[in-house]
Write a protein that holds these residues in place. Sequence first.
Motif, mmCIF file in Angstrom:
data_model
loop_
_atom_site.group_PDB
_atom_site.id
_atom_site.type_symbol
_atom_site.label_atom_id
_atom_site.label_comp_id
_atom_site.label_asym_id
_atom_site.label_seq_id
_atom_site.Cartn_x
_atom_site.Cartn_y
_atom_site.Cartn_z
ATOM 1 N N GLU A 16 -18.031 78.730 47.160
ATOM 2 C CA GLU A 16 -17.805 78.692 48.605
ATOM 3 C C GLU A 16 -16.318 78.792 48.933
ATOM 4 N N ILE A 17 -15.504 78.108 48.138
ATOM 5 C CA ILE A 17 -14.051 78.149 48.382
ATOM 6 C C ILE A 17 -13.489 79.526 48.060
ATOM 7 N N LEU A 18 -14.019 80.171 47.020
ATOM 8 C CA LEU A 18 -13.497 81.469 46.594
ATOM 9 C C LEU A 18 -13.664 82.543 47.663
ATOM 10 N N MET A 186 -7.715 78.826 51.611
ATOM 11 C CA MET A 186 -8.550 78.050 50.685
ATOM 12 C C MET A 186 -8.497 76.552 50.928
ATOM 13 N N THR A 187 -7.301 76.001 51.035
ATOM 14 C CA THR A 187 -7.190 74.557 51.208
ATOM 15 C C THR A 187 -7.783 74.102 52.532
ATOM 16 N N LYS A 191 -11.055 71.593 53.123
ATOM 17 C CA LYS A 191 -11.096 70.396 53.970
ATOM 18 C C LYS A 191 -12.272 70.451 54.939
ATOM 19 N N LEU A 192 -12.497 71.637 55.515
ATOM 20 C CA LEU A 192 -13.605 71.771 56.465
ATOM 21 C C LEU A 192 -14.958 71.616 55.769
ATOM 22 N N LEU A 193 -15.068 72.187 54.575
ATOM 23 C CA LEU A 193 -16.326 72.063 53.834
ATOM 24 C C LEU A 193 -16.570 70.617 53.388
ATOM 25 N N ALA A 194 -15.504 69.914 52.995
ATOM 26 C CA ALA A 194 -15.655 68.530 52.537
ATOM 27 C C ALA A 194 -16.022 67.589 53.676
ATOM 28 N N SER A 195 -15.714 67.971 54.892
ATOM 29 C CA SER A 195 -16.053 67.108 56.026
ATOM 30 C C SER A 195 -17.565 67.004 56.253
ATOM 31 N N ARG A 196 -18.330 67.895 55.622
ATOM 32 C CA ARG A 196 -19.785 67.837 55.782
ATOM 33 C C ARG A 196 -20.397 66.676 55.010
ATOM 34 N N GLU A 202 -13.748 65.411 45.321
ATOM 35 C CA GLU A 202 -14.343 66.503 44.547
ATOM 36 C C GLU A 202 -13.833 67.856 45.031
ATOM 37 N N MET A 203 -13.667 67.974 46.339
ATOM 38 C CA MET A 203 -13.164 69.228 46.895
ATOM 39 C C MET A 203 -11.745 69.515 46.428
#
Length: 250
Positions: A16-18, A186-187, A191-196, A202-203
């Motif tokens: 997802e990050i890539l 990416m960073t 952060k946005l993905l980890a907020s879920r 881990e992120m």
Amino acid sequence: MPKLFDFELVFSQIPEILRYLPITLEIAFISMILSLLIGLATALIKIKQIPVLRRISAFYVSFMRGTPIIVQLYLTFYAVPMVLQYINYYYGTNYNTNSIPPILFVLLTFALNEGAYNSESIRAAIQSVDRGGIEAGHAMGMTTFQTLRRIILPEALIVALPTLGNSLIGLIKGTSLAFVCSVVEMTAAGKLLASRNFRFFEMYVSLAIIYWVVTIVLERLMAHWEKRLKVNERRLPVDDPNQRLAQEIR
């Protein structure tokens, strides 16, 4: 008791990050190319000791090296719209400050910042070039631009390449600050993905792995390129500038 560290999540969210890696690389490589042009121009101004431009370039380098890049990002992000509003007011134009893509602020800031640092590396590399080859080029009727392109820059590149490679790697890692200008690389995406799920640690581990791998790949590419340049340089005799210049022209 919930898991304190989800090892599987670290690797499952890397794809997802890539998806945002191209944005990071785009910022880094475009900024690097622009910074090399800015750095070369600034280095030549200092070497040639052009009176007025020398003072301007000295101020530019001092300011860029003496202030944090995050402050420079904020200055660019707010200063450019202010300048456009000033132009609209006094010259009757109608530039839309809200239509400027945020990535332009990032590219401008990173290019100017890296250009200040690269100018010193390029200047030192140019001044390390043997004067004999330069004089031989002028003796054969080359113009200043031809001497710069055929003799000075190829030799200076060998000296400056390790430093410029490190600058590129640092620039890629520095793109994580682009989020202050609302650019999602990416960073910021991490952060946005980890907020879920609030699994921020881990992120950040996932991001560290990606940045580490990208850095390793770039280091290998730079080392390979540097090795090839040195091999090509050794094929030319160094004791006779005229003979070496003749081989370079052929």
